[in-house]
Design a protein around this motif. Structure first.
Motif, PDB file in Angstrom:
ATOM      1  N   THR A  79       0.805  -1.163   0.073  1.00  0.00           N
ATOM      2  CA  THR A  79      -0.032   0.184   0.191  1.00  0.00           C
ATOM      3  C   THR A  79       0.735   1.232  -0.060  1.00  0.00           C
ATOM      4  O   THR A  79       1.796   1.355   0.767  1.00  0.00           O
ATOM      5  CB  THR A  79      -0.970   0.033   1.070  1.00  0.00           C
ATOM      6  OG1 THR A  79      -1.662   1.348   1.326  1.00  0.00           O
ATOM      7  CG2 THR A  79      -0.242  -0.231   2.424  1.00  0.00           C
ATOM      8  N   VAL A  80       0.566   1.964  -0.970  1.00  0.00           N
ATOM      9  CA  VAL A  80       1.476   3.368  -0.929  1.00  0.00           C
ATOM     10  C   VAL A  80       1.148   4.057   0.031  1.00  0.00           C
ATOM     11  O   VAL A  80       1.580   5.389   0.291  1.00  0.00           O
ATOM     12  CB  VAL A  80       1.000   3.833  -2.425  1.00  0.00           C
ATOM     13  CG1 VAL A  80       1.738   3.116  -3.369  1.00  0.00           C
ATOM     14  CG2 VAL A  80      -0.252   4.532  -2.820  1.00  0.00           C
ATOM     15  N   VAL A  93      -3.750   9.957  -3.174  1.00  0.00           N
ATOM     16  CA  VAL A  93      -3.808   8.518  -3.689  1.00  0.00           C
ATOM     17  C   VAL A  93      -5.394   8.110  -3.883  1.00  0.00           C
ATOM     18  O   VAL A  93      -5.654   7.512  -5.007  1.00  0.00           O
ATOM     19  CB  VAL A  93      -3.365   7.663  -2.323  1.00  0.00           C
ATOM     20  CG1 VAL A  93      -3.716   6.097  -2.768  1.00  0.00           C
ATOM     21  CG2 VAL A  93      -1.831   7.903  -2.314  1.00  0.00           C
ATOM     22  N   SER A 123      -3.705  -0.422  -2.352  1.00  0.00           N
ATOM     23  CA  SER A 123      -3.328   0.585  -1.489  1.00  0.00           C
ATOM     24  C   SER A 123      -4.466   0.962  -0.561  1.00  0.00           C
ATOM     25  O   SER A 123      -4.382   1.021   0.934  1.00  0.00           O
ATOM     26  CB  SER A 123      -2.897   1.993  -2.055  1.00  0.00           C
ATOM     27  OG  SER A 123      -1.722   1.640  -2.956  1.00  0.00           O
ATOM     28  N   ARG A 127      -4.821  -0.679   3.373  1.00  0.00           N
ATOM     29  CA  ARG A 127      -4.614   0.491   4.526  1.00  0.00           C
ATOM     30  C   ARG A 127      -5.624  -0.034   5.562  1.00  0.00           C
ATOM     31  O   ARG A 127      -5.500   0.161   6.759  1.00  0.00           O
ATOM     32  CB  ARG A 127      -4.994   1.723   4.107  1.00  0.00           C
ATOM     33  CG  ARG A 127      -5.299   2.753   4.868  1.00  0.00           C
ATOM     34  CD  ARG A 127      -4.118   3.046   5.613  1.00  0.00           C
ATOM     35  NE  ARG A 127      -4.234   4.173   6.820  1.00  0.00           N
ATOM     36  CZ  ARG A 127      -5.055   4.097   7.962  1.00  0.00           C
ATOM     37  NH1 ARG A 127      -5.154   2.830   8.077  1.00  0.00           N
ATOM     38  NH2 ARG A 127      -5.122   5.079   8.568  1.00  0.00           N
TER      39      ARG A 127
END
Length: 430
Positions: A79-80, A93, A123, A127
Motif C-alpha cells: 500500500t502506498v 492517492v 493501497s 490500508r
C-alpha cells in the motif's frame, strides 16, 4: 489414404490447441465485460464513499496509520498509503484511484491503467483490512489478474483508436492499447508520458525504500515490459524481418499470459462458488432451509423493510431461496460441461445477485460478483448486447438537442462492420 491412428489425432489436437492459445487472445468480449464490470464497481464504490473516505481509509480511520504500519510490517502487504501519514498524500492517492478506475472502465491506455488500478485497489484495501467484504475480496483478486490480460481489444477507447488508425493506414495509437494485430505506425505521446511518469515515481519510491524487494522487482519488471512492448512496436514499423519476428514473439507471449490468466479467472470463480456452497451445506440453518430468513430481519441488511418482511413472512419462499442458493452454487462448476445448463444456471446466479443488491443493500458486492460471472457469458450474447448498446447510444445522440442529422448506421450484415467473433473456450460457447 490410410486411417489416422490415435497418436496422429492426439498430435493434431494438441497442435490446434497450441495454435489457438498462441495466435490470439481468447475471450475478448468476456475479458472486456470483466474489465468494465470491475472498473465500474470500484469507481462507484469510491464515489459513493467519498464523504466517508477519511473514516474508511484515511487519517480518521479507527484502524490508525500506526496499526496499519505494524500489520504491514508483518504480512508485507502493498500500500502506498504507508509512504506518508499526511492527509494530502491520502487525498492524492484516493483521487488517483478514482481516475484509474475510470480509465479502466472506458479502456483508456489500458495497460498502464490496469497497473494503476491495481495500485489503487491494493493501497486502499490494505490500508484498512477490516473494512472489506466478499465483494472487496473479489475486486482485490481481479485487479491483479487484469494487469496480465488483453482486456481492451473491444469496447474500449484503445480499440476505437486502433480502428481509426487502421482506417487511416496507421495502428494502435501510441502502442499502449491492446491491439492484437501487426502494428504499422506508432504515434502519439500519451503512453510515453505515462511510462516516464511511472518510471520517475518508481525510482523515487525505490530509493526512499517505499517498496519491499518483491514488490519493487514486480513493478520494475512491469515498467520494463511496457517499455519494451512500445519499443518493439515502434521498431516494427520500418524494421526488417528480424524485428517483425521479435514483435510476433512478444505478441505470442502476451497471448499466452492473457489466456493463462483467463483460465485462472474462470477457476477462481468456480472455487468461490464451490467453496461457498459446500460451506453452506455444513451449516444447520442452511440445512433446515431458514438461513435466508435471518438477514432479512436485520436492520443493516433491510434497505426496503416492507419488502424484506413480506418475503421473510413467506416460509415456502424462504425455503426455496435457501435451498436454491446452495444447489446453484454447488452445481455451477459442474454445469460448465454443458453449455446450455451453464447458461441457464448463470442466468439464475445473476438474478440472485441482483436480488441481493436490492433486498440486502449490497450493490457493489453484487456488481463485483456479476462482473466475475460475466467471464462465462456466451460470446454471441455479448456481441448482441454490444450491438444493442451501440444502437441505443446512437439513437440517444440523435434525439439530443443539437444532435443534427446523422448518417445512417451500417447494416449489421455488412462484413466491414460485423464484429469478429474469435473462437472461444468451451466455458463461454453459446
Amino acid at each position: 489414404m490410410g486411417v489416422e491412428g490415435p497418436r496422429v489425432r492426439i498430435e493434431r489436437c494438441v497442435s490446434r490447441g497450441l495454435s489457438r492459445v498462441t495466435a490470439q487472445a481468447l475471450g475478448p468480449y468476456q475479458t472486456a465485460i470483466v474489465r468494465i464490470g470491475f472498473g465500474a464497481a470500484w469507481l462507484l464504490f469510491l464515489l459513493r464513499e467519498w464523504p466517508h473516505r477519511q473514516e474508511l481509509y484515511g487519517p480518521d480511520s479507527p484502524w490508525s496509520w500506526g496499526l496499519a504500519r505494524q500489520l504491514i510490517d508483518t504480512n508485507d502487504a502493498f500500500t502506498v498509503l504507508m509512504w506518508s501519514s499526511s492527509d494530502s498524500w491520502f487525498q492524492l492517492v484516493y483521487l488517483v484511484a478514482v481516475a484509474a478506475a475510470a480509465a479502466v472502465l472506458v479502456g483508456w491506455h489500458t495497460r498502464a491503467a490496469t497497473v494503476l488500478f491495481m495500485v489503487g485497489v491494493l493501497s486502499l484495501q490494505n490500508r484498512s483490512v477490516f473494512m472489506g467484504d466478499g465483494g472487496d475480496n473479489i475486486i482485490h483478486l481481479m485487479a491483479m489478474y487484469l494487469v496480465f490480460t488483453r482486456c481492451a481489444q473491444v469496447w474500449s477507447l484503445d480499440a476505437r483508436r486502433a480502428k481509426r488508425a487502421d482506417g487511416d493506414g496507421g495502428a494502435d495509437g501510441d502502442g499502449s492499447g491492446d491491439g492484437s494485430g501487426p502494428v504499422r505506425t506508432v504515434g502519439g505521446t500519451g503512453g510515453v508520458v505515462l511510462w516516464a511518469v511511472f518510471g520517475a515515481v518508481l525510482l523515487g519510491s525505490t530509493v526512499a525504500g517505499g517498496f519491499s524487494l518483491g514488490w519493487a522487482l514486480f513493478y520494475w519488471a512491469m515498467w520494463a515490459v511496457h517499455g519494451l512492448w512500445w519499443a518493439v512496436n515502434r521498431a516494427a514499423v520500418r524494421g526488417g524481418a528480424a524485428v517483425r519476428e521479435m514483435r510476433d514473439v512478444c505478441d505470442i507471449l502476451a497471448n499466452l499470459a492473457h489466456n493463462g490468466v483467463l483460465l485462472v479467472i474462470m477457476i477462481e470463480v468456480c472455487l468461490v462458488y464451490s467453496t461457498a456452497g459446500w460451506f453452506k451445506i455444513q451449516g444447520t440453518r442452511w440445512q433446515d432451509g431458514t438461513a435466508v430468513y435471518y438477514p432479512m430481519n436485520l436492520d443493516y441488511f433491510t434497505p426496503w423493510p416492507e419488502l424484506s418482511h413480506l418475503l421473510a413472512g413467506n416460509g415456502l419462499m424462504i425455503f426455496l431461496v435457501t435451498y436454491g442458493t446452495v444447489a446453484t452454487q454447488v452445481a455451477f462448476p459442474f454445469t460448465l460441461l454443458n453449455r446450455r445448463a451453464k447458461n441457464v444456471l448463470l442466468t439464475f446466479m445473476i438474478l440472485e445477485h441482483l436480488s441481493i443488491a436490492v433486498l440486502l443493500g449490497l450493490p457493489f458486492f453484487s456488481l463485483a460478483m456479476i462482473a466475475a460471472d460475466a467471464v462465462f457469458l456466451p460470446t454471441v450474447f455479448l456481441v448482441w448486447l454490444g450491438r444493442r448498446t451501440t444502437a441505443l447510444g446512437g439513437r440517444a445522440r440523435r434525439l439530443m438537442p443539437g444532435g443534427g442529422p446523422r448518417s445512417p448506421e451500417p447494416a449489421p450484415e455488412q462484413p466491414a462492420e460485423a464484429p469478429k467473433v474469435p473462437a472461444s473456450g468451451p466455458a463461454w460457447r453459446s
